[in-house]
Design a protein around this motif. Structure first.
Motif, PDB file in Angstrom:
ATOM      1  N   THR A  41       0.828  -1.211   0.000  1.00 28.17           N
ATOM      2  CA  THR A  41       0.000   0.000   0.000  1.00 28.17           C
ATOM      3  C   THR A  41       0.857   1.253   0.000  1.00 28.17           C
ATOM      4  O   THR A  41       0.592   2.204  -0.747  1.00 28.17           O
ATOM      5  CB  THR A  41      -0.949   0.000   1.212  1.00 28.17           C
ATOM      6  OG1 THR A  41      -1.810  -1.144   1.143  1.00 28.17           O
ATOM      7  CG2 THR A  41      -1.808   1.259   1.225  1.00 28.17           C
ATOM      8  N   VAL A  42       1.899   1.271   0.838  1.00 28.02           N
ATOM      9  CA  VAL A  42       2.809   2.417   0.872  1.00 28.02           C
ATOM     10  C   VAL A  42       3.498   2.581  -0.477  1.00 28.02           C
ATOM     11  O   VAL A  42       3.636   3.698  -0.989  1.00 28.02           O
ATOM     12  CB  VAL A  42       3.850   2.252   1.999  1.00 28.02           C
ATOM     13  CG1 VAL A  42       4.913   3.357   1.922  1.00 28.02           C
ATOM     14  CG2 VAL A  42       3.174   2.283   3.359  1.00 28.02           C
ATOM     15  N   LEU A  43       3.903   1.474  -1.076  1.00 24.60           N
ATOM     16  CA  LEU A  43       4.545   1.534  -2.385  1.00 24.60           C
ATOM     17  C   LEU A  43       3.599   2.142  -3.418  1.00 24.60           C
ATOM     18  O   LEU A  43       4.000   3.005  -4.211  1.00 24.60           O
ATOM     19  CB  LEU A  43       4.969   0.132  -2.829  1.00 24.60           C
ATOM     20  CG  LEU A  43       5.658   0.049  -4.196  1.00 24.60           C
ATOM     21  CD1 LEU A  43       7.002   0.768  -4.164  1.00 24.60           C
ATOM     22  CD2 LEU A  43       5.837  -1.410  -4.633  1.00 24.60           C
ATOM     23  N   THR A  44       2.350   1.709  -3.401  1.00 25.51           N
ATOM     24  CA  THR A  44       1.366   2.233  -4.359  1.00 25.51           C
ATOM     25  C   THR A  44       1.142   3.721  -4.157  1.00 25.51           C
ATOM     26  O   THR A  44       1.040   4.485  -5.128  1.00 25.51           O
ATOM     27  CB  THR A  44       0.039   1.472  -4.233  1.00 25.51           C
ATOM     28  OG1 THR A  44       0.272   0.062  -4.384  1.00 25.51           O
ATOM     29  CG2 THR A  44      -0.948   1.920  -5.293  1.00 25.51           C
ATOM     30  N   LYS A  45       1.075   4.155  -2.903  1.00 21.02           N
ATOM     31  CA  LYS A  45       0.890   5.580  -2.626  1.00 21.02           C
ATOM     32  C   LYS A  45       2.097   6.397  -3.073  1.00 21.02           C
ATOM     33  O   LYS A  45       1.958   7.556  -3.472  1.00 21.02           O
ATOM     34  CB  LYS A  45       0.599   5.798  -1.145  1.00 21.02           C
ATOM     35  CG  LYS A  45      -0.794   5.314  -0.732  1.00 21.02           C
ATOM     36  CD  LYS A  45      -1.091   5.609   0.726  1.00 21.02           C
ATOM     37  CE  LYS A  45      -2.517   5.196   1.074  1.00 21.02           C
ATOM     38  NZ  LYS A  45      -2.855   5.493   2.487  1.00 21.02           N
TER      39      LYS A  45
END
Length: 261
Positions: A41-45
């Protein structure tokens, strides 16, 4: 194409993304998978510009969003479509009004042109007959299709889908997967899907990135995943005895047909 080069992101003194390199190609469904806390999720953000990494580059067709001025980021974001996990439809708006919303915000077209475009994408997801209904009057699968229509109404180059099959039954999930795959190819988009759904992995996983503890542990296609000997990946994908047996049977069947890699 979206290219990540040595992307690192921390919160305080805790590293979350630990130097990730990925190339996500157009006309393909690029899936990011991993357990809770793996960093997906952090990577996607970071990819969509909601978080700024401390190190590395994130390039959209050669343009680095990390160092990009704010005005250029705003322009880039208009070429990004988003399908949110819960569809995120406006309850007080009809289906058609929901799809019209991005056009009203970002398009200089006339009302008739905007309405024509909205109806075009609603027809593409087979929901034109429901355009005057409200979200409360349609099913979960229909809401997802409205979300897809809204995500592609501005004809984006990049499409991000967050858990597109969340809360759906298996049959409806397959229909949503098929629709995402079809529009990815038709619109020549770079599609990034964050998912826990292993059916999606096997059905539309042109390019799969498995995240583990903030790092890219494995990448490959849905066909290559059957033959992977990465223990962490196999423990995640084929967690149950049933799925382990299914994997073995698939390998045996492919070998019999001469398809084994």
């Amino acid at each position: 194409m979206i290219e990540l080069l040595n992307v690192k992101k921390s919160f305080g003194d805790k590293p979350i993304i630990k130097g990730v390199d990925i190339v996500m190609e157009s006309s393909k469904c690029n899936l990011i998978i991993g357990s809770s806390g793996s960093g997906k999720t952090v990577l996607t953000k970071c990819i969509v510009g909601l978080f700024t990494p401390e190190e590395g580059h994130i390039k959209y067709d050669g343009q680095d969003i990390v160092s990009m001025p704010l005005e250029e980021k705003k322009e880039l974001r208009q070429r990004i479509g988003m399908l949110f996990q819960g569809s995120a439809l406006f309850d007080s708006m009809t289906v058609e009004q929901n799809v019209l919303f991005p056009l009203e915000m970002f398009s200089g077209k006339s009302y008739n042109e905007r309405k024509k475009r909205a109806d075009e994408v609603l027809a593409r997801v087979n929901l034109l007959e429901a355009k005057n209904k409200y979200p409360a009057e349609i099913s979960g699968g229909m809401k997802k299709r409205v979300g897809i229509a809204r995500a592609i109404v501005l004809n984006p180059k990049y499409l991000f889908c967050d858990e597109p099959n969340s809360g759906l039954d298996p049959q409806t999930s397959l229909l949503i997967d098929k629709l995402i795959k079809e529009i990815t190819v038709e619109y020549d988009m770079t599609t990034v899907v964050v998912t826990h759904d292993m059916n999606s992995v096997m059905e539309i996983g042109d390019h799969i990135i498995y995240m583990y503890q903030g790092q890219k542990q494995w990448e490959g296609s849905n066909k290559e995943i059957i033959y992977s000997d990465d223990k962490l990946l196999n423990d995640f994908i084929f967690a149950s005895d049933f799925l382990q047996d299914a994997k073995k049977m698939r390998q045996i069947e492919d070998k019999r047909k001469g398809l084994a890699q």
